[in-house]
Motif scaffolding. Structure first.
Motif, PDB file in Angstrom:
ATOM      1  N   ARG A   1       1.229  11.211  10.802  1.00 57.27           N
ATOM      2  CA  ARG A   1       1.022  12.445  11.556  1.00 57.27           C
ATOM      3  C   ARG A   1       1.289  13.644  10.655  1.00 57.27           C
ATOM      4  N   ALA A   2       0.666  14.763  10.997  1.00 57.06           N
ATOM      5  CA  ALA A   2       0.857  15.982  10.214  1.00 57.06           C
ATOM      6  C   ALA A   2       2.273  16.519  10.416  1.00 57.06           C
ATOM      7  N   ILE A   3       2.864  16.967   9.319  1.00 49.49           N
ATOM      8  CA  ILE A   3       4.211  17.553   9.367  1.00 49.49           C
ATOM      9  C   ILE A   3       4.071  19.045   9.075  1.00 49.49           C
ATOM     10  N   ALA A   4       4.457  19.865  10.043  1.00 45.40           N
ATOM     11  CA  ALA A   4       4.300  21.311   9.912  1.00 45.40           C
ATOM     12  C   ALA A   4       5.528  21.947   9.303  1.00 45.40           C
ATOM     13  N   ALA A   5       5.386  23.212   8.879  1.00 44.95           N
ATOM     14  CA  ALA A   5       6.528  23.936   8.311  1.00 44.95           C
ATOM     15  C   ALA A   5       7.660  24.067   9.322  1.00 44.95           C
ATOM     16  N   ALA A   6       7.300  24.115  10.602  1.00 44.51           N
ATOM     17  CA  ALA A   6       8.309  24.251  11.651  1.00 44.51           C
ATOM     18  C   ALA A   6       9.151  22.985  11.812  1.00 44.51           C
ATOM     19  N   ASP A   7       8.712  21.886  11.217  1.00 44.29           N
ATOM     20  CA  ASP A   7       9.459  20.634  11.313  1.00 44.29           C
ATOM     21  C   ASP A   7      10.622  20.557  10.335  1.00 44.29           C
ATOM     22  N   ALA A   8      10.725  21.535   9.430  1.00 44.40           N
ATOM     23  CA  ALA A   8      11.798  21.535   8.425  1.00 44.40           C
ATOM     24  C   ALA A   8      13.159  21.356   9.101  1.00 44.40           C
ATOM     25  N   PRO A   9      14.069  20.578   8.473  1.00 44.40           N
ATOM     26  CA  PRO A   9      14.037  20.082   7.090  1.00 44.40           C
ATOM     27  C   PRO A   9      13.232  18.808   6.878  1.00 44.40           C
ATOM     28  N   VAL A  10      12.536  18.313   7.915  1.00 47.60           N
ATOM     29  CA  VAL A  10      11.682  17.147   7.743  1.00 47.60           C
ATOM     30  C   VAL A  10      10.384  17.577   7.077  1.00 47.60           C
ATOM     31  N   THR A  11       9.959  16.835   6.067  1.00 43.79           N
ATOM     32  CA  THR A  11       8.735  17.137   5.343  1.00 43.79           C
ATOM     33  C   THR A  11       7.873  15.884   5.259  1.00 43.79           C
ATOM     34  N   ALA A  12       6.633  16.068   4.854  1.00 43.74           N
ATOM     35  CA  ALA A  12       5.720  14.936   4.653  1.00 43.74           C
ATOM     36  C   ALA A  12       5.950  14.342   3.271  1.00 43.74           C
ATOM     37  N   GLY A  13       5.910  13.034   3.172  1.00 40.63           N
ATOM     38  CA  GLY A  13       6.087  12.359   1.893  1.00 40.63           C
ATOM     39  C   GLY A  13       5.286  11.078   1.850  1.00 40.63           C
ATOM     40  N   VAL A  14       5.303  10.429   0.718  1.00 43.37           N
ATOM     41  CA  VAL A  14       4.603   9.157   0.534  1.00 43.37           C
ATOM     42  C   VAL A  14       5.473   8.232  -0.300  1.00 43.37           C
ATOM     43  N   ILE A  15       5.650   7.025   0.164  1.00 39.59           N
ATOM     44  CA  ILE A  15       6.255   5.987  -0.667  1.00 39.59           C
ATOM     45  C   ILE A  15       5.099   5.298  -1.382  1.00 39.59           C
ATOM     46  N   PRO A  16       4.998   5.453  -2.701  1.00 45.73           N
ATOM     47  CA  PRO A  16       3.814   4.977  -3.412  1.00 45.73           C
ATOM     48  C   PRO A  16       3.694   3.460  -3.374  1.00 45.73           C
ATOM     49  N   GLY A  17       2.463   2.998  -3.228  1.00 45.12           N
ATOM     50  CA  GLY A  17       2.196   1.573  -3.235  1.00 45.12           C
ATOM     51  C   GLY A  17       2.196   1.014  -4.650  1.00 45.12           C
ATOM     52  N   GLY A  18       2.037  -0.298  -4.721  1.00 48.32           N
ATOM     53  CA  GLY A  18       2.020  -0.977  -6.009  1.00 48.32           C
ATOM     54  C   GLY A  18       2.796  -2.277  -5.943  1.00 48.32           C
TER      55      GLY A  18
ATOM     56  N   PRO B   1       0.821  -1.210   0.000  1.00 52.84           N
ATOM     57  CA  PRO B   1       0.000   0.000   0.000  1.00 52.84           C
ATOM     58  C   PRO B   1       0.852   1.256   0.000  1.00 52.84           C
ATOM     59  N   ASP B   2       0.221   2.408  -0.266  1.00 51.80           N
ATOM     60  CA  ASP B   2       0.896   3.689  -0.072  1.00 51.80           C
ATOM     61  C   ASP B   2       1.340   3.800   1.386  1.00 51.80           C
ATOM     62  N   THR B   3       2.530   4.353   1.603  1.00 49.91           N
ATOM     63  CA  THR B   3       3.041   4.504   2.962  1.00 49.91           C
ATOM     64  C   THR B   3       3.385   5.958   3.223  1.00 49.91           C
ATOM     65  N   PRO B   4       2.584   6.668   4.021  1.00 44.85           N
ATOM     66  CA  PRO B   4       2.952   8.048   4.370  1.00 44.85           C
ATOM     67  C   PRO B   4       4.170   8.052   5.286  1.00 44.85           C
ATOM     68  N   VAL B   5       5.058   9.001   5.079  1.00 41.26           N
ATOM     69  CA  VAL B   5       6.307   9.045   5.835  1.00 41.26           C
ATOM     70  C   VAL B   5       6.676  10.481   6.196  1.00 41.26           C
ATOM     71  N   ALA B   6       7.482  10.598   7.232  1.00 45.37           N
ATOM     72  CA  ALA B   6       8.233  11.829   7.495  1.00 45.37           C
ATOM     73  C   ALA B   6       9.556  11.672   6.784  1.00 45.37           C
ATOM     74  N   LEU B   7       9.942  12.662   5.995  1.00 48.42           N
ATOM     75  CA  LEU B   7      11.064  12.513   5.064  1.00 48.42           C
ATOM     76  C   LEU B   7      12.105  13.600   5.292  1.00 48.42           C
ATOM     77  N   LEU B   8      13.374  13.175   5.321  1.00 47.28           N
ATOM     78  CA  LEU B   8      14.484  14.115   5.322  1.00 47.28           C
ATOM     79  C   LEU B   8      15.358  13.786   4.120  1.00 47.28           C
ATOM     80  N   ALA B   9      15.476  14.719   3.204  1.00 48.36           N
ATOM     81  CA  ALA B   9      16.242  14.504   1.979  1.00 48.36           C
ATOM     82  C   ALA B   9      17.710  14.801   2.222  1.00 48.36           C
ATOM     83  N   HIS B  10      18.554  13.779   2.015  1.00 51.52           N
ATOM     84  CA  HIS B  10      20.005  13.995   2.086  1.00 51.52           C
ATOM     85  C   HIS B  10      20.527  14.166   0.673  1.00 51.52           C
ATOM     86  N   ARG B  11      21.172  15.301   0.432  1.00 50.30           N
ATOM     87  CA  ARG B  11      21.766  15.574  -0.866  1.00 50.30           C
ATOM     88  C   ARG B  11      23.217  16.005  -0.627  1.00 50.30           C
TER      89      ARG B  11
END
Length: 284
Positions: free
Chosen positions: A203-220, A137-147
């Motif tokens: 859970r809801a991810i607010a702007a104050a949580d940056a650099p953590v953002t809301a994301g989804v790992i798509p299901g399939g 299934p789709d999996t909602p996540v809290a996401l931190l992008a490492h670049r």
């Protein structure tokens, strides 16, 4: 030699001298240390010291209740100053400085020989039956992008760990965590390394949580390969999926990166082989 490495990981609090380890290997102690050095490129003493210092560094970074003295004793040192000298020699930081602000680039360089040694004899042979095609299934996540340089990945991991603890999503909650690999493990330009670090949560991810953002790992549909080895390097498993399994399967990869799901978030004193890792190759 495989038995020796496993024994060291499981008995870091025990006496790990030449006699004990040569007995585990069933080799003469007069030849064992030469064979060990020839195979792994480092001495038995240095391997054991690095294994203990790595466990100590994890305790310094993640176990705030443990004192530096206690960590030094657990690492096999009779006095904190001897531990501090050895720690500074390997990581170019004192234990207290590392606890306050870990230099993960130096950490990666210091303990790379441990993973290199394991990789030399822990070659896992995968087969077609090791791969299962599942619909997830789709999996909602809290996401931190490492670049950027992979040497700094630990810094990003620590930021996400600190945020998750404050958000009530600490490892003991049992939430799965993910790594979405958006580049190869060692790109020609280190700054091109790209990975998303994720914790499963709706859970809801607010702007104050940056650099953590809301994301989804798509299901399939996904080809799923459980990796039983050193989970610090999933490249062999990924190569098997792409190079061997996919061309023979008749399947086609979906337009989403390969990603890893860890059933447990590593905690202090947990070894890499105790963390269950599954690699997911999204399919059409």
């Amino acid at each position: 030699m495989q038995r020796v490495l496993d024994y060291v990981e499981d008995h870091l609090d025990s006496e790990l001298d030449l006699a004990a380890l040569s007995a585990v290997a069933a080799f003469s102690k007069f030849h064992f240390h030469r064979q060990f050095s020839a195979i792994f490129g480092l001495s038995v003493h240095r391997y054991v010291q690095l294994a203990r210092l790595r466990r100590a560094s994890q305790a310094l970074a993640w176990d705030r209740d443990a004192s530096v003295t206690d960590i030094a004793m657990d690492a096999g040192y009779d006095a904190p100053d001897a531990f501090a000298r050895a720690f500074r020699q390997r990581l170019a930081q004192s234990p207290s400085a590392f606890r306050k602000s870990p230099d993960w680039s130096s950490w990666l360089a210091a303990f790379g020989p441990l993973d290199n040694a394991k990789d030399k004899i822990m070659q896992i042979i995968f087969e077609k039956n090791d791969v299962a095609v599942l619909t997830v299934p789709d999996t909602p996540v809290a996401l931190l992008a490492h670049r950027g340089d992979r040497a700094k990945l630990r810094e990003s991991s620590e930021r996400l760990r600190t945020w998750s603890a404050a958000a009530g999503l600490a490892p003991e909650t049992g939430r799965p965590n993910f790594m979405v690999f958006r580049s190869e493990r060692e790109p020609d330009v280190p700054e091109d390394y790209s990975v998303d670090l994720c914790i499963g949560t709706d859970r809801a991810i607010a702007a104050a949580d940056a650099p953590v953002t809301a994301g989804v790992i798509p299901g399939g549909r996904c080809a799923v390969l459980r990796y039983p080895g050193n989970s610090n390097n999933l490249e062999p498993a990924a190569l098997y999926l792409y190079r061997d399994w996919l061309p023979q399967s008749g399947e086609e990869a979906r337009d989403f990166p390969i990603y890893a799901r860890r059933a447990l978030v590593p905690v202090p004193n947990m070894q890499a082989h105790e963390v269950v890792v599954e690699l997911y190759l999204p399919l059409k």
